[in-house]
Each structure stands twice: as C-alpha cells, then as structure tokens.
Design an enzyme around this catalytic site. Structure first.
Site, PDB file in Angstrom:
ATOM      1  N   THR A  91       0.861  -1.181   0.000  1.00  8.93           N
ATOM      2  CA  THR A  91       0.000   0.000   0.000  1.00  8.93           C
ATOM      3  C   THR A  91       0.897   1.229   0.000  1.00  8.93           C
ATOM      4  O   THR A  91       1.663   1.441   0.942  1.00  8.93           O
ATOM      5  CB  THR A  91      -0.918   0.026   1.227  1.00  8.93           C
ATOM      6  OG1 THR A  91      -1.749  -1.137   1.214  1.00  8.93           O
ATOM      7  CG2 THR A  91      -1.795   1.272   1.229  1.00  8.93           C
ATOM      8  N   VAL A 116      -3.655  -4.835  -2.542  1.00  5.72           N
ATOM      9  CA  VAL A 116      -4.620  -5.903  -2.248  1.00  5.72           C
ATOM     10  C   VAL A 116      -5.522  -5.552  -1.074  1.00  5.72           C
ATOM     11  O   VAL A 116      -5.137  -4.814  -0.168  1.00  5.72           O
ATOM     12  CB  VAL A 116      -3.886  -7.228  -1.947  1.00  5.72           C
ATOM     13  CG1 VAL A 116      -2.952  -7.593  -3.086  1.00  5.72           C
ATOM     14  CG2 VAL A 116      -3.091  -7.168  -0.631  1.00  5.72           C
ATOM     15  N   VAL A 166      -7.446   3.886  -5.131  1.00  2.00           N
ATOM     16  CA  VAL A 166      -8.623   3.125  -4.710  1.00  2.00           C
ATOM     17  C   VAL A 166      -8.304   2.304  -3.463  1.00  2.00           C
ATOM     18  O   VAL A 166      -9.144   2.154  -2.564  1.00  2.00           O
ATOM     19  CB  VAL A 166      -9.117   2.233  -5.866  1.00  2.00           C
ATOM     20  CG1 VAL A 166     -10.211   1.279  -5.393  1.00  2.00           C
ATOM     21  CG2 VAL A 166      -9.642   3.102  -7.013  1.00  2.00           C
ATOM     22  N   LYS A 167      -7.091   1.775  -3.398  1.00  2.00           N
ATOM     23  CA  LYS A 167      -6.680   1.027  -2.200  1.00  2.00           C
ATOM     24  C   LYS A 167      -6.728   1.918  -0.963  1.00  2.00           C
ATOM     25  O   LYS A 167      -7.218   1.521   0.102  1.00  2.00           O
ATOM     26  CB  LYS A 167      -5.272   0.478  -2.407  1.00  2.00           C
ATOM     27  CG  LYS A 167      -4.577  -0.035  -1.160  1.00  2.00           C
ATOM     28  CD  LYS A 167      -5.303  -1.203  -0.503  1.00  2.00           C
ATOM     29  CE  LYS A 167      -4.462  -1.751   0.655  1.00  2.00           C
ATOM     30  NZ  LYS A 167      -5.160  -2.797   1.400  1.00  2.00           N
ATOM     31  N   LEU A 168      -6.234   3.151  -1.075  1.00  2.00           N
ATOM     32  CA  LEU A 168      -6.268   4.067   0.066  1.00  2.00           C
ATOM     33  C   LEU A 168      -7.700   4.395   0.470  1.00  2.00           C
ATOM     34  O   LEU A 168      -8.014   4.487   1.660  1.00  2.00           O
ATOM     35  CB  LEU A 168      -5.507   5.352  -0.265  1.00  2.00           C
ATOM     36  CG  LEU A 168      -3.981   5.211  -0.365  1.00  2.00           C
ATOM     37  CD1 LEU A 168      -3.366   6.536  -0.787  1.00  2.00           C
ATOM     38  CD2 LEU A 168      -3.382   4.738   0.949  1.00  2.00           C
TER      39      LEU A 168
END
Length: 282
Positions: A91, A116, A166-168
């Site tokens: 991340t 992920v 988008v992960k954050l």
C-alpha cells in the site's frame, strides 16, 4: 522462477500458497530469519537480495511503504534482467506508484502496482481482492498470474496510480468503520451495556446494506428533501458524546463529525439533509 521480497505475514503466506501450487520461489527479507523459515515450505532463501531476484521472471514485493519499496528495489536492481516484471502489493502513495512505474520503465523493467484487500489468511487460501491499473497490455500479461493468487482481480483501467488511490480509499473506509465501532463500544460501556447489544443489533438490522444508497444520496446533493435533518443528527451526536462523557469515555469519530455539523448549521443548513456535511467534497 518467482522471487518474493518481504516475508511478513502477507508475503510469507503468498509464498506458501505459490509453493503449494508447485512454483519455484526465491525469497528475501531484511530480517533474514523470516526468509530462512520459508525453506521448510520449499522456498529458497537468500541472504543477498540481488541473488534472490536473479533469474526471476517476476518479482513480487510486499513491504511497508514508499520509502522502503524504493530502497529495497534499488538494492535489488543489479539482479534484475531486461524484461523482469516487478509486482508490488505494498500500500503506497499514488505519486510513488506513478513515479516507480515510469522510472523502472526507463530501465526496461516493468513495475506494476497491484495493491490488495487481503489478509494473511486470504493470501494462503487465494481469496480476497487485488487491484490493478495502468498499461493494459501489461495488465493482460500478468492477470493470469494474479488470478491464481486471489479470489478476484479488479482491473481499474489504464490510469497509472489509480489502483493505489482506490486502495487508500478502501482502507480509509476500514479505518473509519473501526473508529466508529470503537465509539460504539465506548458509549455502550459508558451506558453500562454489554458489547453484545451491538452484535445483537446487527443481527437484526444491517446498516451496511444501505451503504450504496447512502453514497448515492450524498452524490445527488439533494439537501432540500431531508431524510434526517442536520439539526436532528447533531442533537443525536450531542447525546452520544454526553453519554460517553458521563461514563468517563472519550470518543474518536463522533466529535470530529459533530464539529463539521456545527459548521454547516452556522452556515444556515440546520433544516437541510445532514449529508450536506460532504458538500464541499463533491
């Protein structure tokens, strides 16, 4: 040949899963003992990161943040061959993902950021979600590799760094959710109610099911037809904080939201829908 860099809980379980599928995996970790422990599962551990990545077609990375990723990849660089594919599951910032993609491409090395939504158990059993974005020719090349490692791969298109963003956002929701649960538990305890009242409530009422509709309402910015007036939501926030204070508890999330509510009340939105607190962010 696959190399895996970073033998924390996620990286070690990814490695074990790959080994179970019959893959040959070379591993390295800054704390050498963690890499050495994977030899019992069939991995080949190296004390030198250059040796660990040498000959690998793909190099998976699971580290802590941008700075560590940059440092470790720089150390590994002498072992990379032209055409090596770096798949980074860390991340990181959007800027970092974009910069590394460009910098490594200039060296004829493919860097792809694939963050992920997976915990250690997901990594071991091949469930959970991976995100990918960027050059679609590269994405199509590595998708078959990724699909064997997770339950679902979401391809977000050709914008480099979008997967990082988008992960954050996803992690932001998880942090907010946990903060909300912490406030609920604190207030329940302050009111001398057991934590089980919360689980019992959710067994009968599932607010998560309304999340997509709530977001849709926020995006619609229809403040003149309130389902919950801002002044009434603020009153409830006051009651929550008062109950917590009576029991000697300090809340985390609710006071910050209450301050935002106060701002909008002062701006004349008292009788509008409470979703107006998100107005400036639309």
């Amino acid at each position: 040949m696959i190399a895996f860099i970073g033998m924390g809980l996620l990286g070690s379980n990814f490695t074990k899963a790959l080994l179970k599928k019959g893959e040959s995996v070379q591993v390295w970790n800054r704390t050498a003992e963690k890499a050495k422990a994977l030899e019992a599962s069939g991995a080949k551990a190296f004390g030198s990161i250059v040796d660990a990545v040498r000959g690998a077609q793909r190099v998976h990375v699971t580290l802590s943040d941008d700075g560590v990723v940059d440092e470790v990849l720089l150390q590994a660089a002498p072992g990379f061959s032209p055409g090596t594919v770096i798949i980074d599951h860390t991340t990181t910032s959007v800027e970092g993902a974009v910069r590394r993609t460009q910098e490594w491409a200039a060296k004829n090395i493919t860097y792809v950021h694939v963050p992920v939504f997976m915990g250690p158990a997901n990594a071991l059993e091949g469930s959970g979600v991976m995100l990918i974005s960027g050059d679609q020719a590269i994405a199509q090349k590595i998708l078959p590799w990724l699909e064997t490692m997770t339950g679902k791969v979401i391809n977000l298109g050709d914008r480099i760094g979008k997967a990082a963003g988008v992960k954050l956002l996803g992690n932001m929701f998880l942090i907010t959710l946990t903060g909300g649960f912490s406030d609920m538990l604190a207030t329940a305890k302050a009111m001398d109610l057991p934590a089980s009242v919360i689980t019992d409530l959710f067994n009968e009422w599932n607010p998560g099911a309304a999340a997509p509709a709530r977001l849709k309402r926020i995006l619609a910015a229809d403040y003149d037809n309130p389902s919950w007036e801002l002044q009434m939501a603020r009153k409830d926030a006051r009651l929550m904080m008062e109950e917590a204070a009576r029991g000697g508890k300090t809340l985390t999330v609710i006071p910050a939201v209450a301050r935002e509510m106060d701002k909008w009340i002062e701006n004349g939105y008292r009788n509008k829908d409470w979703s107006v607190i998100a107005k400036d962010n639309l």
